[in-house]
Write a protein that holds these residues in place. Structure first.
Motif, PDB file in Angstrom:
ATOM      1  N   ASN A  42       0.826  -1.236   0.185  1.00 29.72           N
ATOM      2  CA  ASN A  42      -0.082  -0.247   0.224  1.00 29.72           C
ATOM      3  C   ASN A  42       0.576   1.604   0.163  1.00 29.72           C
ATOM      4  N   LEU A  43       1.950   0.805   0.594  1.00 31.81           N
ATOM      5  CA  LEU A  43       3.422   2.187   0.243  1.00 31.81           C
ATOM      6  C   LEU A  43       3.994   2.400  -0.898  1.00 31.81           C
ATOM      7  N   VAL A  44       4.107   1.295  -1.283  1.00 32.33           N
ATOM      8  CA  VAL A  44       4.759   1.349  -2.724  1.00 32.33           C
ATOM      9  C   VAL A  44       4.014   1.903  -3.642  1.00 32.33           C
ATOM     10  N   THR A  45       2.602   1.580  -3.426  1.00 34.10           N
ATOM     11  CA  THR A  45       1.899   2.156  -4.725  1.00 34.10           C
ATOM     12  C   THR A  45       1.707   3.289  -4.192  1.00 34.10           C
ATOM     13  N   LYS A  46       1.557   4.209  -3.083  1.00 33.50           N
ATOM     14  CA  LYS A  46       1.165   5.263  -2.994  1.00 33.50           C
ATOM     15  C   LYS A  46       2.294   6.804  -2.936  1.00 33.50           C
ATOM     16  N   ILE A  47       3.355   6.049  -2.184  1.00 38.94           N
ATOM     17  CA  ILE A  47       4.071   6.850  -2.047  1.00 38.94           C
ATOM     18  C   ILE A  47       5.756   6.971  -2.274  1.00 38.94           C
ATOM     19  N   TYR A  48       6.568   7.827  -2.870  1.00 38.17           N
ATOM     20  CA  TYR A  48       7.451   7.381  -2.227  1.00 38.17           C
ATOM     21  C   TYR A  48       8.720   7.384  -1.751  1.00 38.17           C
TER      22      TYR A  48
END
Lengths: 421, 262
Positions: B97-103
């Motif tokens: 969820n983080l990999v696809t939402k925040i760099y």
């Protein structure tokens, strides 16, 4: 990397394309080996057919201090662009450059850990978004005050409501203080007053001369905030211009879509009475699908019956396409103008006088009840469409906000004058 | 060269690595009554089982060292190895969820797993020091060599975790395979038995396993005040560096597509 000689550019998007694979993105080990085999044998890869271009040759620049809006239908590639800009994914072809610290608001609270408290998550999320721990601590009180969650800040966020979660997420992201802010449709969270707060904060950010790239379906917000709008359609830039021109082009195309969809309507009916066609005429009885504001509009409903049908009650209405709730309605249920009986093929004309509609596309909805006004002979459905064109509006000249008022707000216009006392 | 860029980027994001590791630790032990004690239970429990099974039921020779401290001395670094890998390899998929939402540099996830395992390792180390006192293991100059062995172990762990965590994004088979491989690997390393029990003819191949060199090395310096065979240590270092370079290249190669694949 500073290839752009122009120091006024904040975001440079150079001919980017993005290809996605369809179906299972993850290949099994077996597929990989067969892929290698194909490569060795010189056979074409199996992927070629199963992919699509989410973006194709998109280029634009955003100047320092400019607020750029990106609009487009679902699947036009808006979010893909934002993901590429925020370095979450890379373009298949082409290159992007961002000059300055950026922060992206793609999903609020994405880095939150449910087990940790609001306080711990603020510190963590701030660092994830690029602040140092010191900077986060300095802004901590401001962030909490903005989120209005002082009482809950030491509670694990798994007990937060989704609104609280998003509020805290927005509060952190809003206080990163970047040079470039990338915002996806995130204003649609929380209650009205919090939405207003987010909107105010974004406005302040834009006004303070920071660069913003903004994606939204909310044309109201786009028009209010943006200096320029890029309209994407199927992964390509359809238009890149000042908001007034782009929004009006975009609205036109959306209306076109509504009209096309309406054109395909095939009215259904009961065994006794059915509708064979619906069109619009002007006051002289000439067929027309566009009208000026305040013109007479005649809706002609052609029907056919099997045998004699006693007192059919026709209802004809005009809606502006948002869900089909009528703006104007003519109903025999109310005016008791139902014909005593009909038989065979016929036409029912409904003459609306001086229709006070503003420029945009409208839909005609209708239904037919039986003599007792209880049974539907023709169900409530979309029967046709027309367009109101106001020659007096020049999109290019219109001031900020005027498009919205003429094109997306209040569809009805009534004569009025101003008086100062 | 590429590796240098990676280290530079990490230096830039070291604060994030630090904070992220802290988050992982806090989240892991929150709402658990024993907290960090759990980090110690695992190697101790296994050691106890080994003591019962291999020094009481079956007599496994331990080169004259009391079996509990003999097996724990290898069990402790081995547990660190296992924990680092088994937390690190699925870490990118778990944080999708983080990999696809925040760099943020995606290396943070596997590396933070190694950091948190290191904290667990430190807890276990406290117990080990207690055992050293109890069994009157003397401090010797050879023990200064421990950091060298430990550094090689870190290099190997980082290389394996980076490569496998990246591949795991493509093939979830990897994270299924890891526990089995680690189990086999344990028996291929001198943990429950001493190196002296490995047949002489097999040793050259056996020592290709860097963990065998390292675990045996720890025992040599701890209990016998002598350095391990430096040729073997050099080989372990070389193997670990190759693993790191390969793992890092794999990671860098597929990193750009994580968000599209997950």
């Amino acid at each position: 990397m500073q290839t752009s000689s122009d120091a006024t550019i904040a975001v440079h998007v150079d001919d980017i394309s993005k290809q996605y694979r369809l179906g299972t993105a993850r290949s099994s080990i077996r597929e990989v080996f067969s892929g290698v085999g194909r490569k060795i044998l010189g056979k074409p890869s199996a992927d070629a057919a199963g992919s699509f271009w989410a973006l194709r040759n998109v280029s634009f620049d955003v100047k320092r201090g400019e607020a750029l809006g990106i609009i487009g239908a679902n699947g036009a590639g808006k979010t893909t662009i934002l993901k590429i800009l925020s370095r979450i994914t890379k373009p298949t072809e082409g290159d992007i450059q961002l000059f300055g610290r950026f922060s992206s608001l793609i999903e609020l609270g994405a880095g939150f850990h449910p087990e940790l408290t609001g306080r711990e998550n603020v510190l963590l999320n701030g660092v994830i978004l690029g602040l140092s721990q010191k900077e986060v601590r300095k802004r901590f009180d401001q962030i909490v005050a903005f989120s209005e969650l002082e009482r809950f800040i030491d509670m694990p966020v798994k007990r937060y409501s989704s609104g609280m979660f998003a509020r805290l997420g927005f509060a952190v992201a809003a206080h990163v203080d970047p040079d470039i802010m990338l915002v996806d449709e995130v204003l649609a969270v929380g209650d009205m007053s919090f939405q207003q707060k987010c909107y105010d904060l974004l406005t302040r950010f834009v006004r303070s001369g920071k660069t913003t790239v903004f994606i939204s379906h909310n044309l109201f917000v786009i028009e209010q905030l943006c200096d320029r709008v890029v309209w994407l359609e199927r992964g390509q830039v359809k238009m890149d211009d000042i908001p007034q021109r782009v929004l009006s082009g975009y609205l036109d195309s959306q209306e076109q879509r509504i009209l096309e969809a309406a054109g395909k309507v095939e009215a259904e009916g009961s065994q006794d009475l059915w509708i064979t066609g619906v069109d619009t005429l002007d006051a002289e009885g000439k067929e027309r699908d566009w009208f000026a504001p305040d013109e007479d509009i005649v809706v002609r409903v052609r029907y056919a019956t099997k045998g004699v049908v006693e007192r059919p009650h026709f209802v004809v209405s005009i809606s502006d396409g948002q869900g089909g709730s009528p703006l104007i309605i003519a109903s025999m249920l109310v005016d008791s103008a139902a014909p005593s009986q009909v038989e065979g093929a016929g036409e029912m004309l409904c003459h609306f006088r001086s229709v006070p509609l503003r420029q945009r596309a409208y839909l005609i909805w209708g239904e037919v009840y039986d003599a007792d006004r209880t049974r539907l002979l023709v169900n409530w459905q979309r029967l046709g469409s027309f367009r109101v064109v106001d020659e007096s509006i020049d999109a290019g000249q219109a001031a900020r906000g005027s498009i919205r008022h003429s094109r997306t707000d209040a569809p009805i216009r009534v004569p009025y004058e101003w008086k100062q006392k | 060269m590429e590796l240098v860029d990676g280290i530079k980027e990490l230096a830039k994001y070291r604060e994030l690595l630090w904070v992220w590791s802290g988050r992982e630790l806090k989240a892991r032990y929150k709402q658990s009554f024993f907290g960090f004690a759990w980090a110690v239970f695992q190697p101790i429990a296994l050691t106890l089982a080994f003591v019962v099974a291999f020094s009481y039921f079956i007599k496994i020779p331990s080169d004259g060292i009391p079996y509990p401290i003999f097996s724990y001395s290898a069990m402790l670094p081995w547990t660190f190895f296992v924990r680092g890998l088994s937390l690190g390899i699925p870490s990118i998929v778990q944080n999708m969820n983080l990999v696809t939402k925040i760099y943020l540099p995606r290396m943070i996830f596997p590396l933070a797993s190694i950091m948190t395992s290191f904290v667990d390792y430190l807890c276990g180390l406290v117990v080990f020091i207690g055992m050293m006192i109890a069994y009157r293991v003397e401090l010797t100059p050879a023990m200064l060599f421990i950091p060298v062995l430990f550094l090689i172990q870190i290099i190997l762990m980082v290389g394996l975790t980076l490569g496998a965590s990246a591949l795991n994004v493509y093939y979830r088979d990897i994270s299924q395979m890891v526990p089995i491989l680690l189990q086999l690997w344990m028996y291929a390393s001198p943990i429950i038995y001493p190196l002296s029990q490995v047949p002489e003819w097999l040793r050259p191949y056996y020592m290709l396993n860097p963990m065998a060199v390292l675990l045996n090395g720890y025992r040599e310096v701890l209990f016998f005040n002598r350095l391990p065979d430096l040729w073997q240590v050099g080989l372990a270092l070389a193997v670990s560096l190759v693993v790191l370079i390969i793992g890092y290249s794999i990671f860098k190669k597929v990193e750009a597509r994580f968000a599209d694949i997950i």
